[in-house]
Every structure is written in C-alpha cells, then in structure tokens.
Enzyme design. Structure first.
Site, PDB file in Angstrom:
ATOM      1  N   TYR A   1      14.334  -0.770   0.415  1.00  0.00           N
ATOM      2  CA  TYR A   1      14.340   0.129  -0.605  1.00  0.00           C
ATOM      3  C   TYR A   1      15.599   0.930  -0.814  1.00  0.00           C
ATOM      4  O   TYR A   1      16.454   1.009   0.147  1.00  0.00           O
ATOM      5  CB  TYR A   1      13.148   1.299  -0.308  1.00  0.00           C
ATOM      6  CG  TYR A   1      13.259   2.201   0.623  1.00  0.00           C
ATOM      7  CD1 TYR A   1      14.153   3.115   0.649  1.00  0.00           C
ATOM      8  CD2 TYR A   1      12.714   2.053   1.912  1.00  0.00           C
ATOM      9  CE1 TYR A   1      14.331   4.310   1.705  1.00  0.00           C
ATOM     10  CE2 TYR A   1      12.739   2.824   3.118  1.00  0.00           C
ATOM     11  CZ  TYR A   1      13.808   3.874   3.037  1.00  0.00           C
ATOM     12  OH  TYR A   1      13.908   4.657   3.969  1.00  0.00           O
TER      13      TYR A   1
ATOM     14  N   HIS B   1      13.402   3.327  12.066  1.00  0.00           N
ATOM     15  CA  HIS B   1      13.444   2.425  10.845  1.00  0.00           C
ATOM     16  C   HIS B   1      14.957   2.695  10.569  1.00  0.00           C
ATOM     17  O   HIS B   1      15.330   3.841  10.532  1.00  0.00           O
ATOM     18  CB  HIS B   1      12.519   3.241  10.046  1.00  0.00           C
ATOM     19  CG  HIS B   1      12.936   3.070   8.729  1.00  0.00           C
ATOM     20  ND1 HIS B   1      12.917   1.850   7.982  1.00  0.00           N
ATOM     21  CD2 HIS B   1      13.052   4.160   7.749  1.00  0.00           C
ATOM     22  CE1 HIS B   1      13.112   2.142   6.685  1.00  0.00           C
ATOM     23  NE2 HIS B   1      13.203   3.235   6.436  1.00  0.00           N
TER      24      HIS B   1
ATOM     25  N   ASP C   1     -25.021   6.364   5.703  1.00  0.00           N
ATOM     26  CA  ASP C   1     -26.642   5.985   5.823  1.00  0.00           C
ATOM     27  C   ASP C   1     -26.853   5.412   7.219  1.00  0.00           C
ATOM     28  O   ASP C   1     -26.382   4.849   7.847  1.00  0.00           O
ATOM     29  CB  ASP C   1     -26.895   5.231   4.640  1.00  0.00           C
ATOM     30  CG  ASP C   1     -26.085   3.989   4.609  1.00  0.00           C
ATOM     31  OD1 ASP C   1     -25.137   3.667   5.454  1.00  0.00           O
ATOM     32  OD2 ASP C   1     -26.503   2.923   3.925  1.00  0.00           O
TER      33      ASP C   1
END
Length: 834
Positions: free
Chosen positions: A278, A247, A568
């Site tokens: 960013y 990155h 379940d």
C-alpha cells in the site's frame, strides 16, 4: 452509519446524546493504554456519563510508543465483515468531526485499490458488492480513471480499480489528542509514565490496577494495551489470543513529481494488493507498507519499555529496525507499478509492531472468570472509534448496538487458544491480509486438529474436508462420484462458485431425499445442564416453553434484554433435572455459565461425545432393526428423545431433522462413535445408504428455510423479523427479552427467501440486494437447491410481498430473483412427520 435496513440506530445518534440521560453514579473505570483505542474509549465512556475514568499509559503522551504512534492511518471501510465495516464507518464519521488546532483528524482523500490481474479485478467487483451491502460508497473504475486518481502509476499494468471516495487517512495521534481533551473536560484523567504491574481481584471481581506509581481502585478495568494485551491479560489470569507481528513501512526520498505538493496528502490511499503493498503520500515523498515479507512474530513479553527502547536507539518500543533483506522484492514491485520510484530510493524505514488474532478479528468483551475485566484488543486504527463506541455501549448500556459475535473474546474453542495455535494462525493472518479469500477457504495449518471418531472411515470414503472451529468437516465424499451420472446435467458454475464445490453434493442431496444418508454432526456444540434449578433456569433464559415431560425436545432461542437473537438452541429434557442442549458456539456456554444459579451445573460435553444424523425416507428401515425400542411415528414422535441401544451402542436418539427428511440425531460417547458408524453403515447397505457432507446439508436446510445463527440472524434481529417467532411463547412466565418483544411492534424488515430466476445462476452470500434499483439489504445464506432446481438465497430486506422481483449483485452483474413463500420444500412437513 449504514443506510441499509439492518441497522438498529439512526445515523444521527452520537455519544453526546447519552450524556444527559438519567444513569446511576459512574463506576470507577481504569483503562490500560492511551493509544487510539484507549483514548477513544475514554471519550465514549465519558460522553455516556461515566466520568470517573482514569487512563494509564506506560509511555509519554501524546505519542506513548505503541502501534498508534507509528500507524500510517489508512482507513478503508470496505470489508467482508459487516461488523468491521460498521466500525470503520463510525471511525470515519467521528474523526472527520474532530479537529485539533484547526486541523481535521481525518483527511478524506479516498481510497483506490488496483487490479493487475483479471482475478483481482473480479475480487474488486466482489468488494464493491460488500460496500453496497453495508452502505459504503464505492465503485469499480476503469484503468483510465485509476490513472486520473493516481497519475504516478503505470497504467499499462493496471486492468481496473475500486474507488472509495469517503475513505482516507486518520491522523491517529491528533485524534487521540482531541479525544483526550474532550474526555478530560468531562472528568477523565490521563496519566502517562505509569507502568501497570498487577491487577488486584477479590471473589472473582476486579478491584484495582497496580502500577509503579501507585494503586488505582477500580470497579471496571479495560485492557486496551494493544500488543501488550497478553502481558496485561496474564496479570489478570486471562489469556489474550493475540500475536504481535512486525510490518515493514518505508518512506522514499523526495520525489520531483511531488515537488509542488502543499498538502500532507491529496491523492487516494493506494492499495496494490496483488503484491501485498500500500502507498500514501507524505507531502513530497511516498510512504509504502508491505505485507509481502515473511511473518516476523514478536514476543509481547520481550517488548522493551519506552525508555529502554530509546536507550537502544529505537524511536519507540513498537518500532523495530528495518530489515532491508525483507524489503528488496517489494521495492522491485513498487518500481514496476510506479515508474517515478525507479530514480529514487528509500530514505527511512522501520518494522512496526501491531496485533493479529487467529481469525483476524478484534478481541472484545468482559471476562467471566474475572468480572469487571474487559478486553478491547487487536484493534487497528481503522476500527478504533467504532470498537470504542461498541465497548462503551456494552459497558454502560449492557449491550452494544452492533452484533459483535465475530469479535467476542469467548468465540475461540479451547483447542484454538494454545500459544502455538495463536502464533501460527496470527502469522498466517498477516500473510493473508491482502489475499483473495473464498468464503469457504479453510486454513491449511494446523490440520487436522479436531476430528470426529468417524474420521478414518471418512478418509476411506474420500471425504473432502473443510475446517470450522478446528474441526475437520466433510463437505462431500468422492466415493459417491458414480451417483453423479444419474443426475443429468447440472448448471455450469463460474470459477468462484466452483471452488470448494462438487456435483457430488447434488448426488448426496438426492440420495438423502430418495433413500438415506449419514451425516457427521459431531462438531455441533452439546451442553449438559443439570441440577434442581435446571428447568427454571433454562425456561427463564429461553423463549419457548420447556415445561414438558422428560423425552421432549424443544427448539428455543436465547435472547438479550432488547429481544435480539443471541443464539438458537435445541433443548432435550432427558430427565426431571437433566437436559442436553444443542448450541452454537463457546459464547453460548459462557452466557449460560454467567447466569446459572448455584443449584445448576452447565458443562460442555462436545468433545466427549459424537453425533450421526440419519436422514431420508428409508431412515426408519435402517434404524428400527437395530433396536428393541419402537421407532415408529406413533412410538417415537417428532421432537422426541429416547435413550436406547442401537446394536451394542448406547445412544441418545432425538427425532429431529435439519434437512427436511425423516430421521434422527444419534448421540453416543466418543469411544463408541466408530462402532456406531460401522453399525449404521452395515445396516444401511441394503437400503443404499451414503455418507453425505455439509455441502448437501446446507442445500437441504436452505430448501426448508432452517436458519443458521450467526449468518442468517444475530442479536441485531428479533425473532419475528428473523422468521423464528414460532419459538417464542409469550404466554409462559417471564423470560429474558420478553418485555422488549412486547413493545417491538410490527417488523419493518424480514429475513426474506429469494429464488433466483435463472436456474443456472448462483450466489454465495453477503451480496447486496436491489429493490427498484436501490440497495435495500443483503444476502445472508445462499446455496443451490438441488431438489428445487434453483439457487436459494435468504436476505435481510424491507417487508416485501411474495412475487416481488429484486436483483442480487454478483461480481458486478445484477442477477434477477423473486421473493418466495417458505418453506420452499414440503410446506406441510409430510416427509418429516411419517
């Protein structure tokens, strides 16, 4: 911790509160990796009284050269995953309280996410909804407010933002040092320059970790090795579904606009997600990270050791040379957003390696194949302390206080664990880090991967496929488009709720209610449990009474020791010692295998079998002529099973219905599946049979109030809170979780059915719910109830009386809804029991 009502533990509970509890002697624990996860885990374990802890690191401390050593430290707490949000909240809470040499380990400068398009601004409203649901401070702000918070941006290109004042910068290496000091003071040892070369085991149990500096006996071993995780996993014989990728991160030269900066950072960390960028301050310059470039996969087995990397002029093994050709488009985008960058350039940069999984979530938990061997992998700094706390709870207390099913190492299907799949999906997760992802958005590749035997027929009928667990799942069929004209007008949908939806779903739901429909239920997991001890085993593991004659089908629950709903199940007793179990995920299989005694065999039969749900008022008219067996209500009652033939096809027929209509689940082997479909399809033509998809299925099951495990309920909830207490038999012999339920007390929260007041309104799930103007819970499942003419939403809320008005926040708008009684449709079950 969140103030919303779904949490078990109070916010004030800290690791130190465990330290003086009476516990058995500390086992010998070896943690592999002294990055932020390993250091955090050592701190959390020793705080809970496990002090015989050794942390082994191949590089030098305190900056050993993994992802932690180069991490920019951004901590944004808001996530569509409640679990990730809770991890991040704890990271902020913990690191904010840590100091080294008078410097805080967390710089709470806040976070700011920018929108430069209307679509992104809508997404920021959705993110603000997540924040309210999970108890995080955040708000959508104006362009002017964005400019106040970040004066360097060009406000003319910004249409709004999302501000989170409690986010900020984790000083990862500093936080590692602080936790090393705390853990060491409690007895832990940190040994750097120790390269792990092997994992010893005996009788399926880990016994020691071998390094180039000696062997360390161990009762428990945790791999917190980051992108080296697959390397450690191979030594243990465990595959770690993790793909490292590089990155890009760069720092500008000094900026005149920041010349007077005194602090490391004072402005919020900035996200420009429309361009996959960013930004954060480094005193008088700006650091920039980019996800805009092509994925750059890294082979974890080819990563150099620390000293070799340094010898090749690399700062550290995780820091690869900066690829300027990948950077150029992002640099143009940076200068477009921040004019001050137009007169400067990049002074330094590198491609930093960190970890991605096929679904973007961490990989946590203990291996069943090698007991005592744990994974705490694919964890970013953002979630590091929260993950460490959860894993420490799991190891010491036997369970984490948060639901971790999204992170469980067993969650991936076998078909999702191939190296090719992990590489391809991990790379795509990198691409999608900042993408606007719809909750139903399927992956594009590799598809198709898993298909049912009916796939060719579904294609012929124009199925619109989405994907889940690798399976192609029809959501509606274009062949049913002519049925839409008979419906009358449907409420118009907004652009978001109209994605991966069609009015055909309404037509298929109506056809199910009025005639008969075929549903592909093949992707539902099927287990076979056999052996002399099978009945005793299943009865002990689950809540309902399974001591019924062969032919009985029982809905029951898997609980943990605290009474939380782990899953379940639908259990069919097909013979004295033979059961077919309808389950939810690979984790259910793993849990049963962990606990099965030697006289019980458990195997997954999903891939070798298939299932068609035949439901609707004409279901019996369709099926009965195909068999000599009695399919009348008297001859084949509800929740019963028969092994029979339909035409030429042997089937196991179970009279169940998850859509609230008469019908059967019909199971056969995969090789006969297509013949079964064709047999039913031909017989159904005179009855107006349609193929129906999961979109209609979800609408119908919500109208009946049938729960979806993992969405509506998890192990954070007990059966009585979740509305499935009818599946608990407290008068039978002991079962897992019984003691906890006996002392649980009256629920203070419930899974609550809501009907939206406006017939045209729709919500999709995970929205915050407001009671008297205050966030009080969140939506789990939601979908339009075509029979009811209203959207149905289930939400975790404080106990509220029927008729209470609430508001659901949907993209920033407060949508009125009302607490309803359930089931909303056919409360007397007359349509199913006929």
């Amino acid at each position: 911790m969140s103030s919303t009502p779904e949490n078990r533990a109070p916010a004030t509970r800290t690791p130190e509160s465990h330290a003086h509890e009476n516990r058995p002697p500390s086992p010998r624990v070896v943690v592999i990796g002294a990055g932020i996860v390993g250091c955090s885990l050592a701190d959390e374990l020793t705080a809970r009284g496990w002090t015989d802890v050794i942390v082994l690191e191949q590089g030098p401390l305190p900056a050993p050269g993994g992802s932690t050593s180069h991490a920019p430290g951004l901590v944004f707490q808001t996530s569509p995953s409640k679990t990730l949000a809770e991890f991040a909240k704890y990271t902020v809470e913990k690191f904010s309280a840590l100091e080294v040499d008078g410097l805080s380990c967390f710089n709470q400068v806040g976070g700011l996410e920018l929108a430069t398009t209307p679509e992104r601004l809508a997404e920021l409203h959705r993110r603000a909804g997540y924040a309210a649901a999970w108890g995080i401070r955040g708000e959508v702000v104006s362009t002017a407010r964005c400019k106040e918070l970040w004066p360097l941006i060009d406000e003319s290109v910004v249409v709004g933002g999302y501000h989170t004042p409690d986010d900020g910068l984790a000083r990862a290496l500093l936080a590692s040092r602080a936790q090393i000091e705390r853990a060491t003071a409690r007895g832990a040892r940190f040994l750097d320059r120790h390269t792990v070369t092997g994992i010893e085991q005996e009788n399926g149990k880990v016994t020691a970790v071998v390094t180039d500096q000696g062997t360390f006996p161990a009762d428990q071993v945790v791999s917190a090795a980051g992108f080296w995780g697959p390397v450690i996993g191979r030594m243990a014989g465990i595959d770690v579904p993790l793909q490292p990728l590089a990155h890009q991160y760069a720092k500008t030269a000094k900026l005149p606009d920041l010349a007077d900066a005194m602090a490391e950072a004072s402005k919020p960390i900035l996200r420009f997600q429309d361009r996959d960028l960013y930004f954060r301050e480094h005193t008088d310059r700006i650091g920039i990270g980019s996800y805009a470039h092509k994925p750059l996969p890294v082979d974890p087995f080819a990563v150099l050791p620390y000293d070799e990397a340094r010898a090749q002029n690399m700062d550290m093994p995780s820091s690869y040379p900066f690829t300027t050709e990948d950077w150029a488009p992002s640099w143009d985008d940076c200068r477009w957003l921040i004019p001050a960058l137009r007169d400067t350039d990049i002074e330094e940069g590198f491609n930093g390696v960190f970890s991605f999984t096929p679904d973007g979530m961490p990989v946590l938990g203990e291996s069943r194949q090698l007991r005592g061997f744990w994974l705490a992998e694919a964890v970013w700094v953002t979630h590091s302390a929260g993950v460490a706390k959860a894993v420490a709870e799991w190891m010491v207390d036997g369970r984490p206080s948060l639901d971790l099913h999204e992170c469980d190492l067993t969650r991936f299907e076998e078909a999702q664990r191939s190296p090719s799949y992990v590489r391809e999906r991990g790379s795509q997760q990198f691409v999608e880090v900042y993408d606007v992802i719809h909750p139903l958005q399927p992956m594009e590749q590799p598809r198709p991967l898993r298909v049912s035997p009916f796939y060719a027929r579904q294609q012929q009928l124009g199925a619109y496929f989405l994907e889940g667990g690798g399976w192609e799942r029809p959501h509606w069929y274009e062949a049913n488009a002519p049925l839409v004209d008979a419906l009358g007008p449907l409420p118009e949908r907004d652009a978001w709720s109209a994605r991966h939806w069609s009015p055909i779903a309404a037509a298929e739901a109506r056809a199910t209610r009025e005639k008969v429909a075929l549903y592909d239920m093949t992707p539902l997991r099927r287990l076979e449990v056999t052996g002399p001890g099978a009945l005793d085993f299943l009865n002990r593991m689950t809540t309902n009474n399974l001591r019924k004659k062969p032919g009985a089908v029982t809905y029951t629950l898997l609980l943990d020791e605290t009474g939380g709903v782990r899953s379940d199940l639908t259990v069919a007793r097909l013979g004295p010692d033979r059961f077919q179990v309808g389950a939810n995920s690979p984790t259910d299989l793993d849990r049963l295998l962990r606990h099965a005694p030697t006289d019980v065999q458990v195997r997954d039969i999903t891939s070798g079998t298939c299932c068609i749900g035949v439901w609707g008022p004409l279901a019996r008219d369709l099926v009965q002529p195909l068999t000599r067996d009695d399919f009348s209500h008297e001859g084949f009652g509800y929740f019963r099973a028969k092994e029979t033939y339909l035409g030429h096809v042997p089937v196991t027929a179970m009279r169940l219905s998850y859509v609230g209509e008469l019908g059967w689940e019909l199971y056969t082997s995969a090789d006969l599946g297509l013949r079964l479909w064709d047999t039913l399809w031909a017989a159904g033509q005179e009855h107006g049979v349609v193929a129906a998809g999961r979109s209609a299925f979800n609408s119908l099951r919500l109208e009946k109030g049938y729960r979806s495990w993992g969405t509506d309920m998890t192990d954070e909830h007990n059966p009585f809170e979740a509305g499935v207490g009818f599946a608990v038999r407290m008068d039978k012999e002991d079962f897992v979780g019984r003691a906890a339920l006996e002392s649980a007390g009256e629920p203070t929260r419930r899974l609550t059915p809501l009907l939206l007041d406006d017939p045209a309104a729709v919500v999709l799930g995970k929205e915050p719910v407001y009671v008297d103007g205050t966030p009080a819970g969140y939506v789990t499942s939601a979908g339009y109830g075509y029979t009811l003419g209203r959207c149905v939403a289930y939400a975790w809320l404080p106990v509220l009386a029927t008729g209470t008005g609430v508001h659901i926040e949907y993209f920033g708008e407060k949508v009125p809804a009302t607490v309803a009684d359930e089931p909303l449709f056919d409360p007397k079950m007359t349509r199913i029991r006929r």
